[in-house]
Design a protein around this motif. Structure first.
Motif, PDB file in Angstrom:
ATOM      1  N   UNK A  61       1.958  -6.483   1.521  1.00  0.00           N
ATOM      2  CA  UNK A  61       2.836  -5.335   1.300  1.00  0.00           C
ATOM      3  C   UNK A  61       2.276  -4.428   0.194  1.00  0.00           C
ATOM      4  N   UNK A  62       1.752  -5.047  -0.844  1.00  0.00           N
ATOM      5  CA  UNK A  62       1.197  -4.265  -1.944  1.00  0.00           C
ATOM      6  C   UNK A  62      -0.048  -3.490  -1.490  1.00  0.00           C
ATOM      7  N   UNK A  63      -0.877  -4.123  -0.674  1.00  0.00           N
ATOM      8  CA  UNK A  63      -2.089  -3.452  -0.201  1.00  0.00           C
ATOM      9  C   UNK A  63      -1.747  -2.258   0.688  1.00  0.00           C
ATOM     10  N   UNK A  64      -0.825  -2.468   1.621  1.00  0.00           N
ATOM     11  CA  UNK A  64      -0.461  -1.373   2.534  1.00  0.00           C
ATOM     12  C   UNK A  64       0.189  -0.223   1.772  1.00  0.00           C
ATOM     13  N   UNK A  65       1.075  -0.578   0.852  1.00  0.00           N
ATOM     14  CA  UNK A  65       1.732   0.470   0.065  1.00  0.00           C
ATOM     15  C   UNK A  65       0.718   1.211  -0.799  1.00  0.00           C
TER      16      UNK A  65
END
Length: 439
Positions: free
Chosen positions: A240-244
């Protein structure tokens, strides 16, 4: 004998058209002229008619359409006539300027002839006579009507008002002065100008959709998880952190480039969509800064006060309006229907106040009553008038049910107020946006 008398009078009682009566009057006027004066007077009268000036009528003169005070107009066989002062109220137009209309004057028939669209001129003639705005007849296509307005040189402000009323939206395009900045600005703002601009637009749309989906999915309890344990280092490998981070990086690059190459910085920051783009990335960088400084997930809690700004990411869906004619029509329709929607809102407020007060006093004193206050009645009135009917607040007594029935009927009538306004505006905007004028 009476019958014979009437028949003998029939030739003298024959009805003449306005054109025939005027021709008879012309011959009578010409019979007054004789000798050498006849030729001179005819020449002077002809000069007076063709000059377009206004003269003073003598006591023995009979006014007709070819005098200086009245103008005869023939539009493809349809005859119109009006006082010259009617056209002089619009001196910048073709008919209002004697010099402009002079080339259309027919000396033999003593009238101005225009081989133009007759139904359109009917509306233009009404505009000259009665003033007000231009109104296109329903049977006249929009492109023909506008071409006729241009031919008769109607005032530009009146044409602009007509176009605004018809649903046209004038967009002023401001471009940078430098060639490189201009090219980059066209790529970032106008997808239809080139293939690179179209590719950038597609990427922007996909990233926006991914960001919105991620925002919604991360609130599902089954996929919620703690990104890092308090006291430990943050987990930067979280999906989630990477995509965001990738989505925010694209948004940041996009905003920075547009700020650098924009033709006007003040106008750029006045645009609401640009402010949304800037504000949408602020919460991410505030949270990331706190985490990187302390390298502890607990520090992320200090930025929870800015967490509500993440909701603004959903507003980015309005960026899709640049690529969707349907969304553009929808926004323009609600903007044009604002006055009708305000009228509907006023009617709703009045009905809510009326029925909520009535239901409260009708249910007052009943043990099973669910309406404990007038604010409770507000909620009940809104749900009833909109025909949603959750059933959490319902009347119990006979008088309360009667008031509830009247409230439902009033809601149906109130909801019908903005429907014709919105429908008419939508049809106008959709027809012009898709290039299909009404016929």
């Amino acid at each position: 004998m009476a019958v014979v008398s009437l028949l003998n009078q029939a030739p003298y009682r024959r009805a003449h058209s306005s054109r025939e009566r005027l021709n008879v009057a012309d011959r009578e006027d010409e019979s007054w002229l004789h000798g050498d004066n006849r030729h001179n007077n005819n020449h002077a009268l002809e000069n007076k008619r063709s000059s377009g000036c206004r003269g003073t009528l003598t006591g023995s003169h009979q006014c007709s359409i070819e005098t200086c005070d009245r103008i005869a107009i023939n539009v493809s066989g349809m005859h119109y006539e009006a006082w010259q002062t009617v056209f002089e109220r619009h001196p910048s137009t073709l008919l209002g300027d004697p010099n402009k209309r002079q080339r259309y004057y027919d000396r033999r028939k003593r009238e101005y002839f225009f081989d133009r669209h007759r139904p359109t001129f009917e509306a233009i003639f009404n505009y000259y006579q009665y003033g007000g705005g231009l109104r296109r007849p329903e049977t006249v296509p929009d492109d023909i009507f506008q071409s006729e307005l241009d031919f008769f040189e109607i005032e530009s402000e009146e044409i602009d008002a007509y176009r605004a009323d018809e649903g046209y939206v004038e967009e002023t395009i401001l471009l940078p002065e430098g060639p490189i900045q201009k090219k980059i600005w066209m790529i970032m703002e106008y997808p239809e100008t080139s293939k690179p601009a179209y590719v950038v637009a597609i990427i922007s749309v996909l990233v926006t959709l991914v960001s919105i989906v991620l925002f919604c999915v991360e609130t599902i309890p089954s996929v919620q998880h703690v990104e890092c344990v308090p006291g430990n280092s943050p987990d930067f490998a979280d999906p989630f952190f990477i995509i965001e981070s990738l989505c925010t990086f694209w948004f940041t690059v996009e905003v920075v480039i547009r700020i650098i190459v924009c033709p006007s910085k003040p106008n750029f920051f006045k645009d609401f969509k640009n402010l949304v783009d800037i504000t949408a990335v602020i919460p991410y960088y505030v949270t990331l800064s706190n985490v990187l400084i302390t390298m502890d997930c607990d520090s992320a809690n200090t930025s929870t006060s800015l967490a509500f700004l993440r909701v603004i990411r959903l507003v980015r869906v309005f960026k899709l309006t640049k690529h969707s004619a349907g969304l553009q029509v929808l926004i323009m329709t609600f903007r044009a229907s604002l006055q009708g929607l305000l009228l509907f809102l006023v009617a709703m407020i009045v009905c809510i106040l009326l029925f909520s007060s009535a239901i409260y006093y009708a249910e007052l004193g009943i043990d099973e009553s669910q309406i404990n206050s007038i604010p409770d009645g507000f909620w009940w009135a809104v749900i009833t008038m909109t025909t949603v009917g959750y059933g959490d607040k319902v009347p119990v007594g006979v008088w309360g049910k009667l008031i509830g029935s009247l409230c439902a009927l009033a809601g149906v009538l109130t909801l019908s107020i903005p429907v014709p306004i919105i429908t008419e505006n939508f049809n106008k905007f959709y027809a012009h946006k898709t290039g299909r004028g009404r016929i």
